[in-house]
Design a protein around this motif. Structure first.
Motif, PDB file in Angstrom:
ATOM      1  N   UNK A  25      48.064  44.870  45.544  1.00 44.85           N
ATOM      2  CA  UNK A  25      47.144  44.275  45.122  1.00 44.85           C
ATOM      3  C   UNK A  25      47.613  42.633  45.470  1.00 44.85           C
ATOM      4  N   UNK A  26      49.074  42.980  45.408  1.00 47.93           N
ATOM      5  CA  UNK A  26      50.269  42.166  46.342  1.00 47.93           C
ATOM      6  C   UNK A  26      50.598  41.059  47.229  1.00 47.93           C
ATOM      7  N   UNK A  27      49.853  41.721  48.317  1.00 45.96           N
ATOM      8  CA  UNK A  27      49.178  41.105  49.712  1.00 45.96           C
ATOM      9  C   UNK A  27      48.256  39.804  48.824  1.00 45.96           C
ATOM     10  N   UNK A  28      47.322  39.809  47.660  1.00 45.31           N
ATOM     11  CA  UNK A  28      46.872  38.658  47.894  1.00 45.31           C
ATOM     12  C   UNK A  28      47.335  38.124  47.397  1.00 45.31           C
ATOM     13  N   UNK A  29      47.540  37.864  45.841  1.00 46.18           N
ATOM     14  CA  UNK A  29      48.278  37.622  44.699  1.00 46.18           C
ATOM     15  C   UNK A  29      49.419  36.479  44.838  1.00 46.18           C
ATOM     16  N   UNK A  30      48.593  35.024  44.191  1.00 47.98           N
ATOM     17  CA  UNK A  30      50.001  34.405  44.717  1.00 47.98           C
ATOM     18  C   UNK A  30      51.169  34.854  43.564  1.00 47.98           C
ATOM     19  N   UNK A  31      52.989  34.960  44.043  1.00 45.42           N
ATOM     20  CA  UNK A  31      53.704  35.120  43.521  1.00 45.42           C
ATOM     21  C   UNK A  31      54.401  34.167  43.155  1.00 45.42           C
ATOM     22  N   UNK A  32      54.968  34.670  41.992  1.00 40.73           N
ATOM     23  CA  UNK A  32      56.063  34.051  41.364  1.00 40.73           C
ATOM     24  C   UNK A  32      55.083  33.605  39.708  1.00 40.73           C
ATOM     25  N   UNK A  33      53.820  34.437  39.808  1.00 43.06           N
ATOM     26  CA  UNK A  33      53.606  34.344  37.876  1.00 43.06           C
ATOM     27  C   UNK A  33      53.462  35.584  37.731  1.00 43.06           C
ATOM     28  N   UNK A  34      53.249  35.787  36.141  1.00 41.49           N
ATOM     29  CA  UNK A  34      53.115  36.852  35.897  1.00 41.49           C
ATOM     30  C   UNK A  34      51.809  37.583  35.267  1.00 41.49           C
ATOM     31  N   UNK A  35      51.606  38.695  34.758  1.00 39.84           N
ATOM     32  CA  UNK A  35      50.232  38.973  35.560  1.00 39.84           C
ATOM     33  C   UNK A  35      49.677  40.257  33.852  1.00 39.84           C
ATOM     34  N   UNK A  36      49.245  39.868  33.281  1.00 43.50           N
ATOM     35  CA  UNK A  36      49.265  40.196  31.752  1.00 43.50           C
ATOM     36  C   UNK A  36      48.896  42.243  31.966  1.00 43.50           C
ATOM     37  N   UNK A  37      49.531  42.685  31.297  1.00 40.34           N
ATOM     38  CA  UNK A  37      49.473  44.129  31.796  1.00 40.34           C
ATOM     39  C   UNK A  37      48.731  45.138  31.749  1.00 40.34           C
ATOM     40  N   UNK A  38      47.705  44.364  30.372  1.00 39.96           N
ATOM     41  CA  UNK A  38      46.247  45.143  29.542  1.00 39.96           C
ATOM     42  C   UNK A  38      45.953  45.132  30.618  1.00 39.96           C
ATOM     43  N   UNK A  39      45.201  44.409  31.231  1.00 42.60           N
ATOM     44  CA  UNK A  39      44.256  43.833  32.397  1.00 42.60           C
ATOM     45  C   UNK A  39      43.919  44.961  33.276  1.00 42.60           C
ATOM     46  N   UNK A  40      42.881  46.348  33.924  1.00 40.53           N
ATOM     47  CA  UNK A  40      43.052  46.769  34.657  1.00 40.53           C
ATOM     48  C   UNK A  40      43.173  45.674  36.469  1.00 40.53           C
ATOM     49  N   UNK A  41      43.957  46.528  37.131  1.00 37.81           N
ATOM     50  CA  UNK A  41      43.704  46.324  38.600  1.00 37.81           C
ATOM     51  C   UNK A  41      42.429  47.246  38.633  1.00 37.81           C
ATOM     52  N   UNK A  42      41.963  45.881  40.725  1.00 34.28           N
ATOM     53  CA  UNK A  42      41.253  47.543  41.107  1.00 34.28           C
ATOM     54  C   UNK A  42      41.400  48.483  41.276  1.00 34.28           C
ATOM     55  N   UNK A  43      42.283  48.911  41.544  1.00 37.23           N
ATOM     56  CA  UNK A  43      43.093  51.076  42.309  1.00 37.23           C
ATOM     57  C   UNK A  43      42.700  51.982  40.780  1.00 37.23           C
ATOM     58  N   UNK A  44      42.987  50.690  39.783  1.00 31.21           N
ATOM     59  CA  UNK A  44      42.537  51.552  38.292  1.00 31.21           C
ATOM     60  C   UNK A  44      41.576  52.302  38.399  1.00 31.21           C
ATOM     61  N   UNK A  45      40.101  51.216  38.685  1.00 32.22           N
ATOM     62  CA  UNK A  45      39.266  51.521  38.557  1.00 32.22           C
ATOM     63  C   UNK A  45      37.932  51.803  39.327  1.00 32.22           C
ATOM     64  N   UNK A  46      38.380  51.353  41.163  1.00 32.09           N
ATOM     65  CA  UNK A  46      37.849  51.608  41.833  1.00 32.09           C
ATOM     66  C   UNK A  46      37.799  52.853  42.699  1.00 32.09           C
ATOM     67  N   UNK A  47      39.472  53.403  42.763  1.00 29.67           N
ATOM     68  CA  UNK A  47      40.162  54.346  43.290  1.00 29.67           C
ATOM     69  C   UNK A  47      40.854  54.639  44.596  1.00 29.67           C
TER      70      UNK A  47
END
Length: 841
Positions: A25-47
């Motif tokens: 996911x880091x390939x797409x996301x803006x860097x230098x900011x933090x992300x809420x770990x409680x929010x599921x990433x796409x791979x965790x849901x769609x496999x």
């Protein structure tokens, strides 16, 4: 902004190479900011990681639902279902504080577009952005980017994203075309190899017919924003008018060898009703896209190729509604990886460009908030001012013989929140009769008179001679309705608060027969149900008068005697038919008339029809889908789709009619033509449309005389060649033809003129005998739209229809599309006449 970004090719190559590896996911996301770990990433849901596989619509839905569960920034709603039963989702994304007052925010936003809005401080209200992805299902980088983008909106932390979400309400439509996206994801994924293969000849990059671009019935849904005939369109238009967004983005793909396009488009190809400030704002927003794409080294361009003319496209529709529409076009990998002129193009790379411009859009919205909101307020102020000084105060439209076509045009107005009124009384204006219940009046002095003008105006002069799509769509002409501009609103009755459909009924009790005229839109539905019940029905070839009522050409008669139902059961059945078809059926007690009596030989029997349509390779899927949709959803008629791949093996003997939509001819062989010739000779009716007319001629089913021009390029440079040839394209305009109403092809039409949509340059010479030219273009046929001078000479007095005998059968030819985009209601009856009455021609 025509210059390309000239960043380092090495950087671009690194981007592409990195994307070929399974990126996280880091390939797409803006860097230098933090992300809420409680929010599921796409791979965790769609496999799988975003871009590793093509997301299927069901997985896209699952992920969006999970985000809504885990984030107080997101709410989700299902606005309906597609033809295939998939949900039409909408995510509303904004700050938790805004969510608590969302309805107040919406109402305040709408108040900005109303009269007396000058006291509203735009600093106090958020800007509204509608972002939609992949309206063409085989342009999937948008919908797949939506996975990463929704995660970013839900999980990104820090004062910057929080400030943005306080100032912006985002309406996110994760898949404009669920059915098409699912179809294409299936294709791309089932053809994916472990060893990704960039060879352009790889099967993965060559979809089978009809491809994933379209919806279930093969419609290009990015042409349906104005006519709103499809369920997906109706859901998003309801959302649009509920919010009136300031920006609407539409994420597309284009050819693999392209780069990335964002608007503004061609400056000379903007609709005149679009304010110049709209294009200024579009250019300002474009600077944000340029900066964002510069930062990741992606090539791009603007102000070329694409236009802002037809208001039925997603990127243009907002322009006539006080917003700014933005088109994005990303070079397509059409799978997972392909070679291109710009290097190896990977699916993740295409996703990242779409993701990047989704973010640059909301950044632009935040920074330009005051300009966008003030522009919206000014747009509606100016629209009301223009209406107040306009000499035309109202429009009246209707058909004294057909309440249903009238109702369906009113339905479009209703969906677009346009006010209209019943008539206070019947009226005849300029020889046109308007009846209460079968006509409506539209006042021009209302909120958005520009949208009304866009629907009703006729335009024949243009700044440019090139069009990305159609140049005309005048709705009352498309519906074949009478309409008149009025200098006053004196005929206005009560405003229509609830649009109630016409009601069908059987009038009287019959001891002898039942009659209904053929004018109403849904009469083919009624007749089909009657003959499929095994009942005898006949069609009148001449007018007559019975019990004080005049009956026109094409009147249908169902005798009471000698049927397979007793009189009471027949009456009850016809009551059901009338209700379902919304038509009036008259019960009569005698066969003695003024004119042809009901037992006359001028009544021909109507047989049960069994219709097939040729589809598949070589057939234009849009045209085939329009016909399939017409039969299946409007008239409840079965139609068998026979693919060109197995047509040679199909037994045709049971079919009464076979339709060939527009075709290049590649899918049909000489032996297929011989097979059709034999079938027609034995009594079948072949109906050929548009380019299929050329195929019929080439294969000598009939011989035709075409009109051709001999235009040559003089003093045209190589650079000008494209524009020179483009100016000869008739991309979509409206033309007037004369009708011989006594001919069966014209049964059900009350006027002797009809408006036809044309987007071909096929011109047929008329026959010597006038009775063989039941439809013929007038000497000055152009009603609205563009046609070159050279092509205008060819169309004058040419014929758009021919009926030819071949053995015991018929070959019926249409040079024009009578079923265009599901909203050309006015000419659907021509095809139905060919089906039910073809053997009479």
């Amino acid at each position: 902004m025509k210059p390309f970004s000239l960043l380092f090719g090495v950087l671009l190559s690194l981007n592409l190479t990195f994307a070929q590896e399974a990126p996280d996911l880091n390939y797409y996301l803006p860097q230098g900011i933090s992300y809420d770990p409680s929010v599921p990433k796409p791979a965790e849901i769609i496999g799988h990681e975003v871009g590793e596989w093509h997301v299927t619509h069901d997985k896209l839905v699952f992920y969006m639902q999970e985000l809504a569960k885990h984030s107080d920034r997101i709410t989700i709603e299902n606005r309906g279902s597609t033809f295939e039963g998939r949900p039409i989702l909408l995510l509303t994304v904004t700050s938790p504080e805004n969510h608590e007052n969302l309805e107040d925010i919406r109402l305040q936003h709408l108040a900005l577009t109303e009269s007396n809005s000058s006291s509203i401080n735009v600093d106090d209200i958020p800007v509204v952005v509608y972002q939609g992805f992949s309206i063409h299902g085989n342009e999937p980088s948008g919908a797949n980017a939506g996975l990463a983008y929704a995660y970013y909106l839900a999980a990104a932390q820090g004062p910057e994203i929080e400030a943005l979400l306080n100032d912006v309400v985002i309406l996110m439509d994760p898949s404009f075309n669920p059915d098409g996206l699912q179809r294409f994801a299936y294709w791309a994924n089932t053809n994916r190899s472990i060893q990704l293969n960039a060879d352009n000849n790889e099967r993965e990059y060559h979809e089978v017919w009809p491809g994933g671009r379209t919806n279930h019935y093969w419609f290009d849904m990015n042409r349906d924003w104005l006519p709103v005939q499809l369920p997906e369109s109706r859901a998003r238009i309801k959302t649009f008018h509920k919010w009136l967004p300031n920006i609407l983005t539409d994420h597309h793909e284009m050819g693999t060898n392209s780069t990335f396009f964002f608007q503004p488009g061609e400056p000379s190809r903007v609709h005149p009703l679009t304010p110049k400030t709209n294009q200024t704002l579009t250019a300002e927003i474009g600077k944000f896209h340029a900066k964002a794409l510069d930062n990741i080294g992606s090539l791009y361009y603007s102000e070329e190729n694409y236009d802002d003319y037809y208001y039925g496209k997603g990127s243009t529709f907002p322009d006539v509604n006080g917003g700014v529409g933005i088109l994005f076009e990303q070079a397509s990998s059409r799978g997972h990886i392909q070679e291109s002129e710009n290097g190896t193009l990977t699916f993740p790379f295409t996703i990242r460009n779409q993701f990047t411009t989704a973010i640059s859009t909301i950044n632009a919205a935040k920074e330009l908030k005051a300009k966008l909101l003030n522009y919206q307020r000014k747009f509606y102020e100016n629209s009301r001012l223009e209406a107040s000084i306009n000499r035309s105060k109202a429009l009246i439209f209707g058909d004294s013989k057909d309440a249903n076509r009238t109702w369906h045009l009113a339905e479009i107005l209703n969906r677009h929140k346009i006010q209209f009124h019943e008539l206070s009384r019947d009226a005849t204006i300029g020889g046109k009769t308007y009846q209460k219940g079968k006509a409506f009046l539209v006042p021009m002095e209302q909120k958005n008179q520009r949208l009304i003008k866009a629907m009703f105006e006729k335009r024949t002069t243009f700044q440019d001679s090139l069009f990305y799509d159609v140049s005309a769509w005048t709705l009352p002409l498309a519906f074949n309705l009478d309409y008149t501009e009025l200098r006053s609103k004196g005929l206005a009755g009560p405003e229509v608060a609830e649009l109630v459909p016409p009601v069908g009924e059987v009038v009287g009790d019959a001891a002898y027969a039942y009659l209904f005229e053929w004018h109403e839109y849904y009469t083919p539905k009624a007749l089909n149900k009657i003959v499929n019940k095994g009942l005898r029905a006949k069609v009148a070839k001449s007018p007559f008068t019975l019990e004080g009522k005049k009956y026109d050409y094409g009147t249908i008669m169902i005798p009471v005697q000698n049927q397979n139902l007793d009189a009471e059961t027949l009456h009850n059945f016809l009551e059901e038919v009338a209700r379902e078809s919304k038509i009036s059926i008259a019960a009569v007690k005698t066969g003695l008339t003024q004119g042809i009596d009901l037992g006359s030989n001028d009544f021909d029997p109507v047989k049960k029809q069994k219709v097939a349509i040729i589809v598949g390779r070589g057939i234009r899927s849009y045209d085939a889908g329009e016909i399939w949709h017409l039969f299946d959803t409007r008239y409840d008629m079965k139609i068998t789709k026979i693919d060109t791949d197995y047509f040679s093996r199909a037994n045709l003997s049971s079919y009464t009619d076979i339709i060939i939509p527009s075709t290049s001819g590649r899918g049909l062989s000489k032996s297929d033509a011989a097979k059709l010739r034999e079938w027609v000779s034995e009594g079948g009716t072949l109906i050929a449309y548009r380019n299929a007319v050329n195929w019929v001629d080439r294969n000598e089913l009939v011989k035709l005389n075409f009109r051709k021009d001999s235009i040559t390029a003089k003093k045209i440079t190589f650079e000008q060649k494209r524009d020179f040839l483009g100016a000869q394209v008739t991309g979509g305009a409206i033309f007037e033809a004369r009708q011989d109403r006594s001919h069966p092809i014209n049964f059900g039409y009350k006027n002797n003129r009809i408006s036809l949509f044309r987007n071909t340059n096929i011109y047929l010479e008329p026959e010597t005998d006038s009775y063989d030219n039941p439809l013929q273009y007038t000497n000055s046929p152009l009603q609205s739209g563009y046609i070159s001078e050279e092509k205008m000479k060819l169309i004058r007095n040419s014929v758009p229809f021919k009926a030819n005998r071949l053995g015991r059968g018929r070959v019926l030819l249409f040079t024009d599309n009578t079923n265009f985009r599901a909203f050309w209601y006015g000419t659907n009856k021509l095809l139905m006449n060919a089906i039910f009455f073809g053997n009479m021609m």
